[in-house]
Design an enzyme around this catalytic site. Sequence first.
Site, PDB file in Angstrom:
ATOM      1  N   ASP A  76      -2.975   4.042  -4.140  1.00 45.65           N
ATOM      2  CA  ASP A  76      -3.208   5.735  -5.339  1.00 45.65           C
ATOM      3  C   ASP A  76      -2.455   5.161  -6.531  1.00 45.65           C
ATOM      4  OD1 ASP A  76      -2.282   5.987  -2.028  1.00 45.65           O
ATOM      5  OD2 ASP A  76      -0.291   6.377  -1.762  1.00 45.65           O
TER       6      ASP A  76
ATOM      7  N   SER B 198       3.856   1.331   5.803  1.00 46.35           N
ATOM      8  CA  SER B 198       3.601   1.029   4.538  1.00 46.35           C
ATOM      9  C   SER B 198       5.449   0.641   4.316  1.00 46.35           C
ATOM     10  CB  SER B 198       3.981   2.287   3.788  1.00 46.35           C
ATOM     11  OG  SER B 198       5.405   3.089   3.588  1.00 46.35           O
TER      12      SER B 198
END
Length: 414
Positions: free
Chosen positions: A20, A184
Amino acid sequence: MSAAPGSKGKVLLAYSGGLDTSCILAWLIDQGYEVLAYMANVGQEEDFEAAREKALKVGATKVFVEDLRRELVEELVIPTIQANAVYETVYLLGTSVARPVIARSQVKIAQQEGCTHVSHGCTGKGNDQVRFELAYYALDPKLQVIAPWRVPEFYQRFPGRNALLAYAAEKGIPVSQTPSKPWSTDENLFHISYEAGILEDPNVTPPKDMWKLTVDPEDAPNTPERITITFKQGKPVRVTNEADGTDLRDPLELFLYLNTVARRNGVGRIDIVENRFIGIKSRGCYETPGGTILRAAHIDLEGLVLDREVRAYRDEHITPVFGKIMYNGLYFSPEGDLLTKMVPLTQTSVNGSVRVKLYKGSLTMEGRWSETETLYDMEQSSMDVQGDFEPTDSDGFIKIQSIRLKKWGSKFQN
């Protein structure tokens, strides 16, 4: 068409080295920003040198790696323990406590480097976007914030992992071949969190291999382990373990040791559903090994040495508010400043030691003592020794306490 690099200003990006933030770094360059990368070492297991090289390869003009572990323990973790702070009675604020030191360091570097913007990779649905940005604005109101996951041009272009992977391939961004896990994580030396993916169903039991820090309590040693923790003004100043010869006094070293001993005994796991600041309920699993020991021992010692009314006032007016402020990202605020100054005032008498037994995920306080505080008087408390307490004095105490109760009870008499 990409804008010329640097034409829109200079931005310091909070960078993790993952997919990301690597794509965000490249995207910001495409948007016309000069990008500097910033990484905070708060105790997570990370190859910082590899991440540094990756950021430079993607296009960062500078990379900063700051070791904030001692600041985290001394300035945030210990005061949180002193306040006995939690969120919604159970969450030990592991992610929350790291954000102030990370944001403060990022702002400081941005100022030193003449950055016009700061940026982060937080999702638009989570708490961290709020925590970071409120800190940025409090510490430097002139800084501008770029939050890509709230910019339609970004999140519409990258609706999922496959779109990010395609962009990474286009930009030559190295991507780890390790399979992504169906959840996550966020890690620092205080804790690790797990959320999203399969955990979004609150009735799904976390798989055994998810838990990274602590041994499964069922697999923990069959022999209890015992340690002693000494506090001075509510701060841990010494940890001893006669079994392995440990005797530590440095705040960071003793905290890391408490993590070690808790992990091998399966201490510090929770699985909860909490209310995010932005109004969404979220399921999270957390491991807070050393912090769980410290908080339990600290609370136990307070029972011995802390004045009743001081403790009651702190528990009602400071503990829950401190936890809420930390969770909501308001550490750098007028109320945050006030509370951080109040907490030490409640801890002047919290001096003494606690003996702790760890066994298969559980904690038992086996004893406590203080060489300086005298609120607890063995003779006065004894049922076998009268001491200087006159039993007949209780007559007047009970009579006074019963005045209103007699009036209340008389209403129900025929």
